[in-house]
Design an enzyme around this catalytic site. Structure first.
Site, PDB file in Angstrom:
ATOM      1  N   SER A 115       0.525   3.995  -1.171  1.00  0.00           N
ATOM      2  CA  SER A 115       0.100   3.432   0.111  1.00  0.00           C
ATOM      3  C   SER A 115      -0.925   4.320   0.792  1.00  0.00           C
ATOM      4  CB  SER A 115       1.312   3.279   1.037  1.00  0.00           C
ATOM      5  OG  SER A 115       0.914   2.907   2.338  1.00  0.00           O
ATOM      6  N   TYR A 138       7.953   6.506   5.793  1.00  0.00           N
ATOM      7  CA  TYR A 138       7.460   5.658   4.718  1.00  0.00           C
ATOM      8  C   TYR A 138       6.298   6.334   3.992  1.00  0.00           C
ATOM      9  CZ  TYR A 138       4.740   1.981   2.479  1.00  0.00           C
ATOM     10  OH  TYR A 138       4.008   1.254   1.575  1.00  0.00           O
ATOM     11  N   LYS A 176       8.185 -10.555   6.077  1.00  0.00           N
ATOM     12  CA  LYS A 176       8.039  -9.163   6.490  1.00  0.00           C
ATOM     13  C   LYS A 176       8.175  -8.961   7.993  1.00  0.00           C
ATOM     14  CE  LYS A 176       4.734  -6.816   4.461  1.00  0.00           C
ATOM     15  NZ  LYS A 176       5.456  -5.705   3.792  1.00  0.00           N
TER      16      LYS A 176
END
Length: 321
Positions: A115, A138, A176
């Site tokens: 990411s 994250y 999401k």
């Protein structure tokens, strides 16, 4: 067979459909359907079998030497606002390590999702492993796994490729919730009223002028399929368009498509202060040097494609993809 973890999720389900379009239906989807509405994303996909994520590592140990052509590891918690570090490390880091270690043991190509969250507030978007500055747990789990991957690459000849996804948007993301793309939120807002909402002035940027590298999910799938076809390519690569565009551009693309609507600027939320990337732009030099020549849609083109899809699939999109 091909394994897709997170195969009922956003990018994963689009990849499953992309594999189907390339005449592959020998697909094992691995996911966690606690959010059952995700099944809408794969209800029309051709797959061989489904496994719960808790079954996967044991299954892979037993079946890894029995015709597994590749593993696409896309399963993870992608909530950038989740601060339960134990949960995130177990789900995103430890599970990924376990899957990679088994893949290496059986020499199975392993293509996984990293990411752009690893870059944090930095402005250097080159894939310098170990130089990441994530702003949230994250991003840290992704950076830590990239570092683990780099060490493992030195000990194996089998393919290991990570893709640092920038702001991906497109079909299949409705489950999401808050983490869905701004393009999807704008679609919902416009159909509920006459305006779309953006953050106001923040971090030195005027209202709506924070910029991200927004990449359409079909283009992301194309990169994954290219890696599948080029097993000699290993490394960690950025996956974006290579161009930062403002949130105002996204909003304008949505309202332009439908021919109406304005922008309402709202105060920047307190819970995102200090943990928000105001600017991202993928450096694609490493991906291009590896041989990828595919193109990427601009916000104007990609958002228009997405709005057409949402209109054509409105009942399904309201349920889960």
């Amino acid at each position: 067979m091909i394994v897709v973890t997170g195969g009922a999720g956003f990018i994963g389900s689009n990849l499953v459909h992309g594999l189907n379009a390339h005449d592959r239906d020998d697909i094992v989807v691995v996911d966690n359907l606690e959010r059952g509405e995700k099944f809408f994303n794969i209800r029309d996909a051709n797959i061989d079998q489904y496994l719960d994520q808790d079954e996967f590592l044991d299954w892979l140990v037993e079946n890894g030497d029995d015709g597994v052509d590749a593993i696409f590891h896309l399963g993870a918690s992608s909530d950038t606002t989740e601060w339960n570090g134990r949960y995130m490390m177990e789900n995103n880091y430890a599970f990924s390590k376990g899957a990679l270690d088994i893949a290496i043991a059986y020499q199975i190509p392993f293509i996984y999702a990293s990411s752009a969250a690893v870059y944090g507030m930095g402005t250097d978007f080159k894939e310098r492993i170990g130089k990441e500055r994530p702003l949230n747990v994250y991003g840290y789990t992704k950076a830590l796994f990239d570092r683990y991957v780099e060490r493992q690459m030195q000990a194996t000849d089998s393919q290991i490729a990570g893709l640092r996804y920038f702001n991906v948007y497109g079909p299949g993301e409705t489950h999401k919730g808050r983490m869905a793309s701004i393009a999807y939120h704008h679609y919902r807002q416009l159909h509920a009223g006459a305006t779309v909402k953006l953050f106001g002035e923040y971090d030195g940027y005027s209202a709506g002028e924070q910029k991200r590298d927004f990449v359409y999910v079909d283009d992301v799938v194309s990169v994954n399929l290219w890696l599948l076809d080029h097993p000699q390519v290993s490394g960690v690569f950025n996956c974006g368009t290579g161009a930062a565009e403002s949130f105002n551009e996204v909003a304008n693309a949505v309202t332009r498509h439908f021919g109406y609507g304005g922008i309402e600027y709202i105060p920047f939320p307190d819970d995102l202060r200090g943990a928000y990337q105001s600017y991202t732009e993928a450096d694609l030099n490493a991906l291009r040097a590896a041989g990828y020549t595919g193109t990427f849609r601009s916000v104007s083109d990609g958002v228009a494609d997405y709005m057409k899809w949402l209109d054509a699939n409105a009942p399904a999109s309201r349920q889960g993809g």
